[in-house]
Structures are given as structure tokens and as C-alpha cells.
Write a protein that holds these residues in place. Structure first.
Motif, PDB file in Angstrom:
ATOM      1  N   GLY A 215       0.794  -1.234   0.000  1.00  0.00           N
ATOM      2  CA  GLY A 215       0.000   0.000   0.000  1.00  0.00           C
ATOM      3  C   GLY A 215       0.818   1.271   0.000  1.00  0.00           C
ATOM      4  N   ILE A 216       2.094   1.183  -0.321  1.00  0.00           N
ATOM      5  CA  ILE A 216       2.974   2.356  -0.315  1.00  0.00           C
ATOM      6  C   ILE A 216       3.421   2.662  -1.750  1.00  0.00           C
ATOM      7  N   ASN A 217       3.358   3.935  -2.115  1.00  0.00           N
ATOM      8  CA  ASN A 217       3.868   4.406  -3.396  1.00  0.00           C
ATOM      9  C   ASN A 217       5.027   5.352  -3.158  1.00  0.00           C
ATOM     10  N   GLN A 218       5.995   5.348  -4.064  1.00  0.00           N
ATOM     11  CA  GLN A 218       7.147   6.241  -3.966  1.00  0.00           C
ATOM     12  C   GLN A 218       7.138   7.207  -5.149  1.00  0.00           C
ATOM     13  N   LEU A 219       7.212   8.497  -4.804  1.00  0.00           N
ATOM     14  CA  LEU A 219       7.135   9.539  -5.827  1.00  0.00           C
ATOM     15  C   LEU A 219       8.209  10.581  -5.578  1.00  0.00           C
ATOM     16  N   SER A 220       8.538  11.321  -6.632  1.00  0.00           N
ATOM     17  CA  SER A 220       9.485  12.427  -6.503  1.00  0.00           C
ATOM     18  C   SER A 220       8.726  13.696  -6.133  1.00  0.00           C
ATOM     19  N   ILE A 221       9.178  14.355  -5.053  1.00  0.00           N
ATOM     20  CA  ILE A 221       8.535  15.603  -4.629  1.00  0.00           C
ATOM     21  C   ILE A 221       9.591  16.685  -4.445  1.00  0.00           C
ATOM     22  N   CYS A 222       9.129  17.923  -4.385  1.00  0.00           N
ATOM     23  CA  CYS A 222      10.017  19.063  -4.202  1.00  0.00           C
ATOM     24  C   CYS A 222      10.242  19.316  -2.724  1.00  0.00           C
ATOM     25  N   ARG A 223      11.467  19.568  -2.370  1.00  0.00           N
ATOM     26  CA  ARG A 223      11.846  19.734  -0.977  1.00  0.00           C
ATOM     27  C   ARG A 223      11.209  20.962  -0.336  1.00  0.00           C
ATOM     28  N   GLU A 224      10.961  22.014  -1.145  1.00  0.00           N
ATOM     29  CA  GLU A 224      10.487  23.265  -0.549  1.00  0.00           C
ATOM     30  C   GLU A 224       8.996  23.288  -0.254  1.00  0.00           C
ATOM     31  N   ASN A 225       8.198  22.419  -0.940  1.00  0.00           N
ATOM     32  CA  ASN A 225       6.758  22.491  -0.705  1.00  0.00           C
ATOM     33  C   ASN A 225       6.051  21.138  -0.688  1.00  0.00           C
ATOM     34  N   GLY A 226       6.755  20.063  -0.928  1.00  0.00           N
ATOM     35  CA  GLY A 226       6.165  18.737  -0.856  1.00  0.00           C
ATOM     36  C   GLY A 226       5.282  18.365  -2.015  1.00  0.00           C
ATOM     37  N   LEU A 227       5.267  19.176  -3.074  1.00  0.00           N
ATOM     38  CA  LEU A 227       4.450  18.858  -4.243  1.00  0.00           C
ATOM     39  C   LEU A 227       5.225  17.973  -5.210  1.00  0.00           C
ATOM     40  N   LEU A 228       4.478  17.380  -6.150  1.00  0.00           N
ATOM     41  CA  LEU A 228       5.084  16.464  -7.095  1.00  0.00           C
ATOM     42  C   LEU A 228       6.096  17.173  -7.984  1.00  0.00           C
ATOM     43  N   SER A 229       7.200  16.502  -8.223  1.00  0.00           N
ATOM     44  CA  SER A 229       8.209  17.033  -9.134  1.00  0.00           C
ATOM     45  C   SER A 229       8.179  16.216 -10.414  1.00  0.00           C
ATOM     46  N   LYS A 230       8.052  16.877 -11.537  1.00  0.00           N
ATOM     47  CA  LYS A 230       7.983  16.186 -12.820  1.00  0.00           C
ATOM     48  C   LYS A 230       9.358  15.903 -13.400  1.00  0.00           C
ATOM     49  N   GLN A 231      10.398  16.484 -12.805  1.00  0.00           N
ATOM     50  CA  GLN A 231      11.742  16.242 -13.292  1.00  0.00           C
ATOM     51  C   GLN A 231      12.710  16.219 -12.122  1.00  0.00           C
ATOM     52  N   ALA A 232      13.798  15.498 -12.293  1.00  0.00           N
ATOM     53  CA  ALA A 232      14.795  15.413 -11.231  1.00  0.00           C
ATOM     54  C   ALA A 232      15.544  16.726 -11.127  1.00  0.00           C
ATOM     55  N   THR A 233      15.534  17.324  -9.943  1.00  0.00           N
ATOM     56  CA  THR A 233      16.224  18.591  -9.728  1.00  0.00           C
ATOM     57  C   THR A 233      16.983  18.517  -8.414  1.00  0.00           C
ATOM     58  N   SER A 234      17.759  19.554  -8.159  1.00  0.00           N
ATOM     59  CA  SER A 234      18.521  19.606  -6.906  1.00  0.00           C
ATOM     60  C   SER A 234      17.618  19.734  -5.703  1.00  0.00           C
ATOM     61  N   SER A 235      16.386  20.197  -5.897  1.00  0.00           N
ATOM     62  CA  SER A 235      15.471  20.362  -4.759  1.00  0.00           C
ATOM     63  C   SER A 235      14.424  19.260  -4.685  1.00  0.00           C
ATOM     64  N   ALA A 236      14.592  18.199  -5.475  1.00  0.00           N
ATOM     65  CA  ALA A 236      13.624  17.098  -5.479  1.00  0.00           C
ATOM     66  C   ALA A 236      14.232  15.849  -4.853  1.00  0.00           C
TER      67      ALA A 236
END
Length: 711
Positions: A619-640
Motif C-alpha cells: 500500500g505504499i507508493n514512492q514519488l518524486s517531490i520538491c523539498r520546498e513544498n512537498g508537491l510532485l516534481s515532474k523532473q529530477a532537480t537539486s530540490s527534489a
């Protein structure tokens, strides 16, 4: 001439009573014959009879290594009847069996009276025992109350009366009966209670000892109820007057005597005394003290004695190192998350320190500080109030009721995600979570995890999130073990197996378990608490092992308690450091006082074991999120970075970062439920992060400066 079936039926019916009588007589004869054959060799010797009632208890660790015994330290000292004062003999006869010298080993009138009372009350006491029957019951039989055992008791009593004189029977009884406090026989009882030999007992002292016989633990003036002990002594003296053994004047003189008791002996084994005493209490609760004192039980416990000895030394060394920082005591416990077995239990730094060593801190109530926080976050994850990617506010905040918490360093960090807040033990965001969750939900989660001490629900407010309630190290460690076991709580187990003196297994542990939180919630807690990268901000490498482990520290107000709680899938270890009298330590936080003990014990217990990880459940999913606001990140960045979410609680928004593409953080950590908060159009800027340094280890000569910490 053949008789019709109806005639046979009439014949059998008419003689039914006769058949029943013959059947009962035959059954009784079989019981008598079987009993005689089984006990023939035992009753043939006085020494056999007396020895069989003085066997004690042996505790072994899980590998069958003996480490503790009870009731055997005071070996029975035989004393001839001629050397036992006549007043002692008279007291026993008057109080226990006034017709001792007349009956054949049993008293039919007494048995009839006891049976009549049983029929009236509906109970099955099967009383009416003579001194001979008591000798048989204590030495040869168990304490089960049923008709067959009573018949065996009568038969063996009669056999003993045929073989031995009344004086020999009284001599055997007085030399083997249990008087409490581990004392078998009158000589050991005189030594234990009064520090003198039997021949020196006064009338008053004799009455006290004889008064103990029906219930030694209850009537003991040392560890039982002194008032009940005196009441029993008065009863014995009254019976002696009734039977003409003493005069009323002698009775009054005895009652006026000022009795001086011997201090309770501290005759105890060296290894794992707090654990051993807990096992003893469990046995007394199950079987009663008198029975276990005679039982000859061999008790296999859950303890690993080699681990125990190592943990004891680690606790003692660390507490001694912190002595200049006003630290006097420490405790540790290790529990197997897979079954609840207690593998290590160090109740204090030193059992033999009379100022505090006898107190078992593992079962004492202490404030847990920040080590309580994972329980709050688990409840909030479960109710989907937060997720690991939820934005919390680490800013100076006054909560309802005027509560204004501060972080350990008096700094704020602005907007922080849940993972960062919990892994670095930030106070203000944790209180924010509690304000959304409510104390009732936090308490309900604590109860489910096995914490029973938070009962005064009206007394708790938002400060409960920072550990203002009181818990025991045993229960808190078991709560962490529940996280390690993917949400399955096991009742702590201390005893694996019990064998009787004939080596028959009479008890096998039956682990009790219950799924109290969902595996997804447990995983998120384990993920965050095992995130070495995330907690570097505050803890550096102070909590890092040679393998990944979930860990949380706790420090209470004015440094009165320092905790470290942590686990892998194989073992959960809880450590406390502080002072029994609740006086403050000198700037010893959980990461400095308790963590070194935790780290050493964990490394030792995990040695030569496979490296297991906290794997996400279905029941666990792993997603990329942005460090500054916790929203989904569509691309790999230094803040994700990659974050875990309970299915259905993933953030719905997308952050609009245009930073250069970089690989996300290599080491993610788990995080659970809840809808991530949406950012405001202009998020505030975080305050600068503190420099990461590993906390120093104090030496004997180092007294740490006072700083405000609550980790």
C-alpha cells in the motif's frame, strides 16, 4: 430357561445403587493402590519426605544456561525434635491439629465438617487437613483441590502414620514446612525472621512463626502484612490457652513483648536480578509462592545471558563516564519484535547500590520527551492528517491555551516537511501536528501500542506531543518493537518454558499478538526514523550504526531524563539515563547520554545477523517531490527527492521548478499518510540551517556547559 430382556433390565435397574457403590469402591481401591505403588520409595525414608518439599526454582536463559535461583539459598537445617522448644510444638498442635496425638493420620469428623461447609458455600476447599496430611500435601502431592488428590492425601497420611511415630511425623513437619521469606523448616525460619536459633525463640516469636503457616507470604511481618501477622499470632496464643498449653497470664505477657525482626536478607544472585525478580513475580501470580517454593521448577526464560552481561557492563561504564555530569543511573531493555521475547533487561546501573539500585527503572514511570513523537506522527499518518511530504510551520507559534513551544536550539526553520521535522526532532512542527490530531487520538494510538500509564486524560494537552506524560521504558520499547514488526504488537514474554521436578513440561509460552496499526503506517515511521541523511542536520553521525536502523532520542525538561529508542526488524532496544530522584543532569541529552549505550548494545546484538531492511508494503507508493513544498516534481532537480506515501494520499499539485536537472537524493526514507498541504503563493524563506556537528562525548573530567536542548 432364558430370561426375557425386560427381566434383565428390571434386575439391573433394581440393583443400580449396588453397582454404583461397588464401582466407587473399586475406583477408590485403584487410587489407593496406584498411589501406594508410586510413592512407596519416597515414604520409606524420612529424608526423602523432607527433601522432596525443599527444591526451589532454577532460572535458565534461552540457551539453558543457569543464571539465577530462588528459595535454595537457605538450605534446610535439620534440627531434632528434642531441640525444638516444647512451646513451638504446642503452638503448632494447638493452631493446626489439636487432635494430632489421637487420630490415625486423618480426621473423619474434620473432613465431614469441611465437606459440609463446601456443600453450603458451593466451593471446593476440601479442608480439614491434619499435620500429617499437610506434610503429605507439601512433600508429595500438588496443591490441586479435587477428590482424587484428597483420597491420595488420606491414603498416604495413613501409610506414614503406620511407618513413623507421632514425634517423628511432627519432627519431619517442623523441619520441612514453608514459613515464607525462602525459609523451609523451623530453624531457617528462626534465623530468617529473628536472627536466632530455634532453641532461643520466645513464646511470642513462636506464635508469630506458627501463625505464618496457612499463608506465609500474606502473613509475613517482613514482606507481607504486619497487622495480619500480629492477628495470626494472637490466634495461635488463644488456641494455646484453649488447649491448656499456656495460661492467660502467659498469653498476655507474650502479647506485651516487643518483637524485633531481622532485616530482610539481600541474598540474591548476581546475574540479571531485576529480570529474575520479574519472572519470580509472574510465577507467584500464576502458582502462588508456597507452591513455587517447593516446586523444583526449571524455568527457561527469554533472556540471553551473554547479551545481558554485555549490556550491564555498557550501562555501568557509560553512567560512570557521566558521573561528573550529575548522572547516577541508567537502564536498558531489548525486545524481539517478531515475538515479544525480552532478550535483555538492565533495571539499573548497579543492583547493589542501596541508594537506588533496587528500583527497576524498566518498569518505572518516566517522561519520555521527544521519544514519544513517533506515536503522535503515527496517529496523524493513520488518519491522513499528514504525509511525510506535508509542509509544517517551524515558526514561533502560540497555540490554543497559550502554549508556546520552542525548538531545542531556540531556532526556527520556516517551512519544513514532515520527514525533516520528525527525523530532526523539531518541537514546534510536532505540536502543530498534535493540534490537528487532538490529544484523544494520540492517547488512543498509545494505548493500541501497549502503553497503559497515560490514564489521566484530563491532564494532557498539546505538551503530550513532546512527552509530557509518563511511560515505562518496557512499554515504550515494545511500542517501537511494534513499528519494527510492521504494526503487529506482541505482549512482552519473559518465560519460554517451565518443567517440574520430574522434568515434565507444564508450561509453554503462547505468544499473543495483534495487528494494531496498518503496515503502511509502521513503514512510514520506520522510514523516517532510519533516514541517516535527513537527521544529519541535528544529530550528525551520533545515531548511525553499521547498518540502517530506526532511532529516536528523547530529553525531558531540565535534562531529567535522557532516552534513545531504536530498532531494526530483528531487535528493538530502549535506553534511559538519568537520576531516580528526578534531579536534573548537567546538559545530558538523549543523543549524548543514552545513544552511546543504545549504539553499543545494538551493534553487539546484531553481530553475525543478516542485514534486513524496512521494505515498503503493497500500500505504499514512492514519488518524486520538491523539498520546498512537498508537491510532485515532474523532473529530477537539486530540490527534489523520492518520498513514500500511503496509496491515495499522494500530493495532487505539481511544483514549478526550472532548476537544472540533477539526480534526486540517493537515500530516501519512508513516510506515510495524509494530504500534503498546498503552498501559499509566496512561501516564507527558511532560516539558515545550523552547522552539523557530531555531539561530543563527555569524559570523567569534562562537565558540559548548560544549553537548552529538547531532542
Amino acid at each position: 430357561m432364558k430370561r426375557p430382556f425386560s427381566l434383565w433390565l428390571t434386575y439391573i435397574t433394581g440393583h443400580a445403587v449396588l453397582f454404583v457403590v461397588f464401582g466407587l469402591v473399586g475406583l477408590v481401591l485403584l487410587i489407593f493402590l496406584g498411589t501406594y505403588m508410586y510413592f512407596a520409595s519416597t515414604v520409606s525414608s524420612k529424608e526423602n519426605i523432607m527433601n522432596s518439599s525443599n527444591t526451589g526454582i532454577l532460572l535458565t536463559d534461552r540457551n539453558d544456561t543457569p543464571f539465577f535461583s530462588f528459595y535454595e539459598a537457605k538450605k534446610r537445617t535439620f534440627i531434632p525434635l528434642a531441640d525444638i522448644p516444647e512451646q513451638v510444638q504446642q503452638a503448632v498442635i494447638a493452631a493446626e491439629d489439636k487432635d494430632f496425638y489421637q487420630h490415625p493420620g486423618f480426621s473423619l469428623p474434620a473432613i465431614a465438617r469441611a465437606l459440609y461447609i463446601d456443600l453450603q458455600t458451593g466451593s471446593l476447599s476440601l479442608g480439614g487437613s491434619t499435620i500429617t496430611q499437610q506434610l503429605v500435601k507439601n512433600a508429595l502431592l500438588n496443591s490441586n483441590k479435587n477428590i482424587i488428590r484428597k483420597l491420595q492425601e488420606v491414603m498416604l497420611s495413613y501409610e506414614i502414620e503406620k511407618r513413623y511415630s507421632k514425634k517423628e511425623i511432627l519432627e519431619m513437619y517442623l523441619n520441612s514446612v514453608y514459613f515464607g521469606e525462602g525459609a523451609f523448616g523451623i530453624e531457617n525460619a528462626a534465623q530468617s525472621y529473628f536472627g536466632k536459633h530455634t532453641g532461643d525463640l520466645t513464646l511470642a516469636e513462636s506464635a508469630v512463626l506458627v501463625g505464618l503457616l496457612p499463608a506465609p507470604s500474606l502473613y509475613s511481618p517482613l514482606s507481607g502484612d504486619p497487622e495480619k501477622s500480629r492477628t495470626r499470632a494472637v490466634y495461635v496464643l488463644n488456641k494455646m490457652v484453649e488447649n491448656g498449653f499456656i495460661t492467660p497470664a502467659e498469653k498476655e505477657a507474650a502479647l506485651a513483648q516487643d518483637i524485633v525482626y531481622n532485616p530482610i536478607s539481600d541474598d540474591i544472585n548476581l546475574k540479571a536480578p531485576h529480570f529474575a525478580l520479574m519472572v519470580k513475580d509472574l510465577l507467584i501470580e500464576k502458582y502462588g509462592e508456597e507452591q513455587i517454593a517447593r516446586s523444583g521448577f526449571k524455568v527457561k526464560t527469554t533472556l540471553d545471558i551473554s547479551w545481558q552481561e554485555y549490556a550491564e557492563q555498557v550501562v555501568k561504564t557509560q553512567v560512570n563516564n557521566l558521573a561528573r555530569n550529575k548522572v547516577t543511573n541508567g537502564a536498558a531493555v531489548a525486545i524481539d519484535p517478531g515475538n515479544g521475547e525480552v532478550r535483555v533487561l538492565v533495571g539499573s546501573k548497579d543492583w547493589y547500590d542501596n541508594s537506588f539500585g533496587k528500583v527497576n527503572i524498566i518498569t518505572a514511570k518516566r517522561q519520555p520527551g521527544s521519544s514519544f513523537k513517533p506515536i503522535v506522527y503515527a496517529a496523524a499518518f493513520e488518519k491522513h492528517i499528514i504525509t511525510p511530504g506535508t509542509v509544517l510551520n517551524d515558526t514561533v507559534t502560540t497555540f490554543p491555551g497559550g502554549y508556546k513551544p520552542h525548538n531545542y536550539d531556540n531556532r526556527t526553520r520556516g517551512r519544513v516537511l514532515v520527514r525533516r521535522a520528525l527525523s530532526n526532532s523539531l518541537n514546534i512542527p510536532t505540536v502543530e501536528v498534535m493540534s490537528k490530531l487532538g490529544t484523544d487520538n494520540a492517547l488512543e494510538m498509545a494505548r493500541r501500542l501497549g502503553i497503559t500509564t497515560l490514564t489521566n486524560t484530563q491532564d494532557y494537552g498539546l505538551s503530550l506531543a513532546l512527552g509530557a506524560g509518563e511511560v515505562t521504558p518496557l512499554e515504550l520499547t515494545n511500542a517501537y518493537a511494534t513499528f519494527a514488526a510492521n504494526g503487529t504488537k506482541h505482549t512482552p514474554i519473559f518465560i519460554l518454558e517451565i518443567r517440574d521436578k520430574q522434568n515434565n513440561v507444564i508450561f509453554n509460552a503462547q505468544p499473543a499478538s495483534q495487528q494494531v496499526i496498518e503496515p503502511e503506517v509502521a513503514f512510514l515511521i520506520s522510514s523516517i526514523l532510519s533516514d541517516n541523511n535527513s537527521r544529519q542536520e541535528v544529530f550528525g553521525n551520533a545515531l548511525t550504526l553499521s547498518r540502517k536502523a530506526a532511532v529516536k532520542t528523547g530529553t525531558t525538561e531540565d535534562y531529567r531524563d535522557a532516552w534513545t529508542m531504536g530498532y531494526t526488524p530483528q531487535i528493538a532496544v530502549g535506553v534511559w539515563v538519568g537520576n531516580n530522584d528526578n534531579t536534573p543532569m548537567n546538559s545530558i541529552a538523549g543523543s549524548l547520554g543514552a545513544a552511546p549505550i543504545w549504539r553499543q548494545i545494538m551493534e553487539r546484538l546484531l553481530r553475525d545477523t543478516p542485514v534486513l531492511t524496512f521494505d515498503p508494503p503493497d500500500g505504499i507508493n514512492q514519488l518524486s517531490i520538491c523539498r520546498e513544498n512537498g508537491l510532485l516534481s515532474k523532473q529530477a532537480t537539486s530540490s527534489a527527492f523520492m518520498e513514500y506515501f500511503i496509496a491515495g494520499t499522494e500530493p495532487s499539485g505539481v511544483c514549478g521548478s526550472t532548476a537544472p536537472v540533477q539526480n534526486p537524493t540517493a537515500e530516501p526514507s519512508p513516510g506515510p499518510t495524509a494530504e500534503a498541504e498546498q503552498p501559499t503563493s509566496e512561501p516564507p524563506t527558511e532560516t539558515p540551517e545550523p552547522t552539523v556537528t557530531e555531539e561530543p562525548q563527555p569524559t570523567d573530567a569534562q562537565v558540559l556547559p548548560t544549553v537548552q536542548i529538547s531532542l
